[in-house]
Design a protein around this motif. Structure first.
Motif, PDB file in Angstrom:
ATOM      1  N   CYS A 131     -30.381  16.798 -54.206  1.00  9.45           N
ATOM      2  CA  CYS A 131     -31.811  16.722 -54.497  1.00  9.45           C
ATOM      3  C   CYS A 131     -32.317  17.970 -55.189  1.00  9.45           C
ATOM      4  O   CYS A 131     -33.514  18.159 -55.318  1.00  9.45           O
TER       5      CYS A 131
ATOM      6  N   TYR B 263     -36.003  14.067 -52.052  1.00  9.56           N
ATOM      7  CA  TYR B 263     -35.937  13.432 -53.361  1.00  9.56           C
ATOM      8  C   TYR B 263     -37.339  13.427 -53.966  1.00  9.56           C
ATOM      9  O   TYR B 263     -38.320  13.195 -53.265  1.00  9.56           O
TER      10      TYR B 263
ATOM     11  N   THR C 127     -30.388  12.060 -56.259  1.00  7.47           N
ATOM     12  CA  THR C 127     -30.765  12.165 -57.657  1.00  7.47           C
ATOM     13  C   THR C 127     -29.545  12.444 -58.516  1.00  7.47           C
ATOM     14  O   THR C 127     -29.425  11.943 -59.641  1.00  7.47           O
TER      15      THR C 127
END
Lengths: 689, 273
Positions: free
Chosen positions: B50, B182, B227
């Protein structure tokens, strides 16, 4: 020695005996003539089947006898038996006409039996449930029903679908139906008062028509919504339904627009009903049950509003000043992110997870967060529901010497010495459950042992030893230095491998409540066998206790294996003897078992719960938030003692309360109870690696 | 020969040349700068992938200090961090470990996944992380005070920990903690589009896929797609792969080995593409 076949008049007599009540009585003569040429074995066969069916319904018995001549040509013994059962099943579920149709449709039966055509709910349930969980903002349950519909918290799908030619296509149809029904809740089909909207057509035929039109028109709108967000699913729905019926052509563009909502659909509904148009036949479109859905939705909105109010009430003091003017609360939907932002006096605040979920849920249901949800809740008045039910408790036997406090979240304090704990051994079972399980799961047990050995076998290297397998270079370098500088070099220049000690004690808490009876109880016992095999390999100290109970005065703890017990025949007999008992007052069980775990000398302590549902006890008090809050508090107390907890649950609806009760990192939900034995050992290994 | 006469080898440290791409989410940049000014150590918590490491790189570039990164594991010894003697030819030399090098140079030292390291290794950082700000090098009998530019940063993932591995209160209470998560959908799409080199609408679809996988957390997978995984998928798409294939390889197969979960994740990939 073969018996001769029965002659017509004998057959007639036998048939007469059980078909006398049949309206087709007069044709028994002809029936007997038809059966005469068959070999004796087949005659007996037919008579037996017909007699059995006639017990349920004589018409059916007659029909089976009549059709069986043809059937026996095409079906073998097993298939014939299944065909009869299929007919009886259809009679049970849908009545005589359906049974007659089923029995007459031999081709259909044969095709179904070959498994080529249909898909059943049981086949797709698991996979669809996980899929819907991935899609949805709010957990939706899946159940089988007569036709496809949803009440906004459960999706109902038919038992069996055989619309397409292959099983695979029928499974995709299931997926398409589930997506449509999910979309109804997600994109606001029920946000308008649908009952009021179709009240204009009270007459039953018209009402049916209106509902069908509504379902179709909404399907257009919803499919467009889905296609915008999830193009892959949009393509699936498009493929399944084919072309839209031509009658609806005029409404398509309007309903597929990005800003179309349920109000637009209702306008078009009025248009089509006024024109007196007949709706197209429902095929892939689910039905709508506005009344039930409205009720379920209404209940949920009340619950969510309460949750949000309580959270805001907790934020009430955010300003921090005395005699300050009351805080101004605003909740807005952030246009860009689509999420709820709550502002107090203009400042954004972060809500706890459950309040945020409640706000999102209200947003989905109502399109906005209503103002009454934003006014903080005052101190909740003492509601009669939470009063302990006096009657039941007086039935219980005397007091126990072991008492535990219980946390009452209403008054934010403990109820002292509230719960009485009785510890007994599980009554040993008679059977050979453990042995059978070991045989059945032999390959898995072998795998588990191998995997667990790898976990256990971690070595550490001890340096600066007077002897060992290898040279400790650091020590050697220093020794060289020391010699050069004139100091005396050390003789401890070797390193040795040493087994790493795992200092871990684990307590397993097994739910023995009444609801575990049957599958869950079996799965729990099998899991215990697997676990024990693994743990014996690992060498961790472990104990297994069951828990149940009946009101606060009778909280039962059942010993299956104490820390000091070896895994011997007595323990195996007790595992066999585990049975479903009463309720699930979790808080007190956690407190007592944590106490036992706390006495262990190990450095790391782990409490693992195996359960099939939420905390519950006799009377209404423990079942709701009270029980969840008490359990959460008990787990916090355990944590303070240095005990980590982990919950393995089979309650698919667990997602909404488990996170709050256990903390985000500490639980696993298993969707299929039969997988419990296979997964429990792995979970333990990952937890303690 | 005394220790003072021993040759000391120190790795050379450089500052980052190009600006690393980082999209601020909240006020983490300001907080980090404040901590750096006041010489406080920082703890970064959050799920994997993240942006924690990228954030540290960005801040190192912004504050114009060199960055030393150490990936922690449970065989990491104190010597690995602080340094050891080596024999080079006939000569004994001292080689500075990454932590010592950072302290001497006034650099940022980033210990990634600190819970993986053993406790007896972790305590080495305690004197650096409180008001003493000094590193004890026992083997040389040296106490190196940290210059003002030195900063200690550690990270870990609080999500799915083994019970045997956690940060002790005596360690964690020495740090300023920043929580990472996130980013929201819009920002994540921006990041995926930029890092992955694809257009925004496709990035938005990938972000949607990530969101769906995160709904499954706890029901069969430990964590939804990070991500980073979405960026991988984007890069594969940029290299010419069909989106559904990229999604399967970079996201679905990377998240789990369980056949049931794999099936569900494949369904979700097909739902989006």
């Amino acid at each position: 020695m073969s018996e001769r076949k029965l002659f017509a008049h004998e057959l007639e007599e036998i048939l007469d005996a059980f078909l006398f009540a049949s309206p087709s009585h007069r044709s028994i003569e002809r029936l007997a003539e038809m059966l005469e040429p068959l070999p004796r074995k087949q005659q007996d066969f037919v008579l037996r089947a017909a007699r059995g069916a006639a017990k349920t319904n004589t018409e059916l018995g007659y029909l089976i006898a009549t059709l069986s001549i043809n059937a026996l040509d095409r079906l073998d013994e097993n298939a014939f038996h299944e065909w009869v059962i299929a007919g009886l099943d259809a009679f049970d579920k849908k009545g005589l006409r359906a049974a007659v149709e089923t029995l007459r449709d031999l081709d259909g039966f044969l095709a179904l039996r070959a498994g080529r055509l249909h898909a059943s709910f049981a086949d797709v349930e698991q996979r669809l449930a996980r899929f819907v969980l991935g899609l949805s903002g709010r957990p939706l349950a899946l159940k089988s029903g007569v036709y496809p519909w949803t009440d906004t918290e459960t999706i109902f799908l038919p038992e069996r679908l055989a619309h397409f030619a292959t099983a695979e296509e029928n499974r995709r149809l299931y997926q398409g139906l589930a997506v449509q029904l999910w979309a109804q809740t997600r994109y606001g089909t029920f946000n308008a008062d649908l009952e009021a909207a179709i009240a204009g057509w009270p007459e039953p035929m018209e009402r049916e028509q209106a509902l069908t039109w509504l379902a179709h028109l909404e399907a257009v709108r919803l499919e467009a919504c889905v296609a915008r967000d999830l193009p892959g699913l949009g393509a699936l729905l498009c493929e399944l339904r084919g072309a839209w019926p031509t009658e609806m052509g005029v409404a398509l563009a309007d309903l597929q627009a990005a800003d179309a909502d349920i109000e637009d659909t209702l306008r078009w509904l009025a248009h089509f009903m006024a024109a007196g148009a007949v709706p197209p036949a429902p095929t892939f479109v689910g039905r709508l049950e506005p009344g039930i859905a409205a009720r379920v939705r209404g209940d949920r909105i009340v619950r969510d509003t309460e949750t949000l109010k309580k959270a805001i009430g907790a934020l009430k003091g955010v300003g921090g000043k005395r005699n300050a003017p009351p805080n101004d609360f605003k909740a807005e939907r952030n246009q860009e992110t689509g999420e709820i932002e709550v502002r107090v006096d203009g400042e954004a605040v972060k809500l706890p997870d459950d309040a945020r979920a409640a706000a999102q849920s209200l947003l989905q249901d109502l399109g906005k967060v209503p103002p009454e949800a934003l006014s903080p809740a005052g101190d909740a008045p003492w509601t009669p529901d939470d009063r302990p039910k006096q009657g039941a408790e007086s039935l219980c036997s005397g007091d126990s010497a072991i008492r535990y406090d219980e946390w009452d979240y209403h008054r934010n304090a403990y109820r002292r010495a509230w719960c009485h704990v009785f510890v007994t051994d599980v009554k040993p079972g008679e059977g050979h459950f453990v042995r059978e399980t070991k045989v059945r799961y032999a390959p898995f047990i072998h795998q588990i042992k191998r995997r667990f050995e790898a976990v256990r076998g971690e070595d550490r290297i001890l340096g600066r030893q007077p002897e060992g397998e290898d040279i400790d270079l650091d020590a050697l370098v220093e020794a060289v230095n020391d010699r050069k500088s004139g100091a005396e070099p050390s003789a401890r220049l070797f390193c040795r491998r040493v087994r790493n000690e795992r200092s871990l004690a684990a307590m397993f808490m097994i739910d023995m409540s009444g609801s575990t009876k049957g599958w869950v109880n079996d799965a729990e016992r099998e899991s215990l066998v697997m676990l024990c095999e693994a743990l014996e390999k690992l060498g961790d100290a472990y104990a297994i206790y069951g828990f149940s109970g009946w009101t606060r005065k009778r909280c039962d703890i059942y010993r299956i294996k104490g820390f000091a017990d070896a895994y011997d025949d007595a323990v195996r007999a007790r595992i066999d003897g585990i049975e479903a008992k009463d309720y699930t007052r979790m808080g007190v069980a956690i407190r007592h078992l944590s106490h036992l775990l706390g006495l262990q000398p190990a450095r790391h302590k782990l409490l693992v719960t195996l359960s099939d549902g939420r905390p519950d006890d006799f009377g209404d008090e423990y079942r709701g938030n009270y029980g969840i809050e008490d359990t959460r508090r008990a787990l916090q107390e355990a944590r303070e003692q240095g005990i980590r907890s982990y919950c393995i649950t089979i309650d698919r609806q667990g997602a909404d309360y488990l996170k709050h009760m256990m903390g985000p990192a500490s639980y696993t939900v298993l969707d299929d109870v039969k997988k419990l034995p296979l997964k429990v050992a792995d979970i333990y290994r990952k937890l303690t690696a | 020969m005394t220790t003072a006469q021993l040759r000391t080898l120190t790795p050379e440290l450089e500052t980052l040349g190009a600006e690393p791409y980082y999209q601020p989410v909240g006020d983490e940049v300001a907080l980090f700068e404040a901590a750096a000014t006041k010489r406080l150590p920082v703890l970064l918590k959050g799920p994997t992938g993240c942006g924690k490491t990228r954030f540290v790189e960005y801040m190192a570039w912004k504050l114009k200090r060199p960055l030393v990164t150490v990936a922690c594991h449970d065989d990491l010894t104190t010597a690995d961090l602080v340094g050891r003697y080596l024999i080079v030819g006939d000569e004994t030399v001292w080689l500075d470990g990454p932590l010592t090098a950072a302290v001497r140079a006034g650099a940022i030292c980033y210990l990634d996944e600190i819970v993986e390291a053993r406790k007896d290794t972790t305590v080495v950082i305690h004197p650096l992380a409180d008001s003493r700000r000094a590193l004890a090098v026992d083997k040389r009998g040296e106490l190196i005070p940290a210059p003002p530019g030195f900063m200690l940063v550690i990270s870990y993932n609080p999500g799915y920990q083994s019970v045997l591995k956690e940060i002790k209160p005596s360690t964690r209470q020495r740090f300023v903690a920043l929580e990472f998560d996130y980013p929201n959908a819009e920002m994540e799409a921006q990041i995926v589009a930029t890092e992955g080199g694809i257009d925004l609408p496709m990035a938005q679809k990938l972000v949607k896929l990530g969101e769906l996988t995160r709904n499954l957390k706890g029901a069969g997978i430990d964590e939804g797609a990070s991500t980073r995984l979405l960026v991988h998928a984007a890069q594969l798409i940029g290299a010419g792969m069909v989106p559904a294939v990229a999604g399967t390889a970079a996201v679905a197969r990377a998240l789990t080995d369980d056949p049931d979960m794999t099936q569900t994740l494949d369904d979700l990939v097909r739902a989006v593409f």
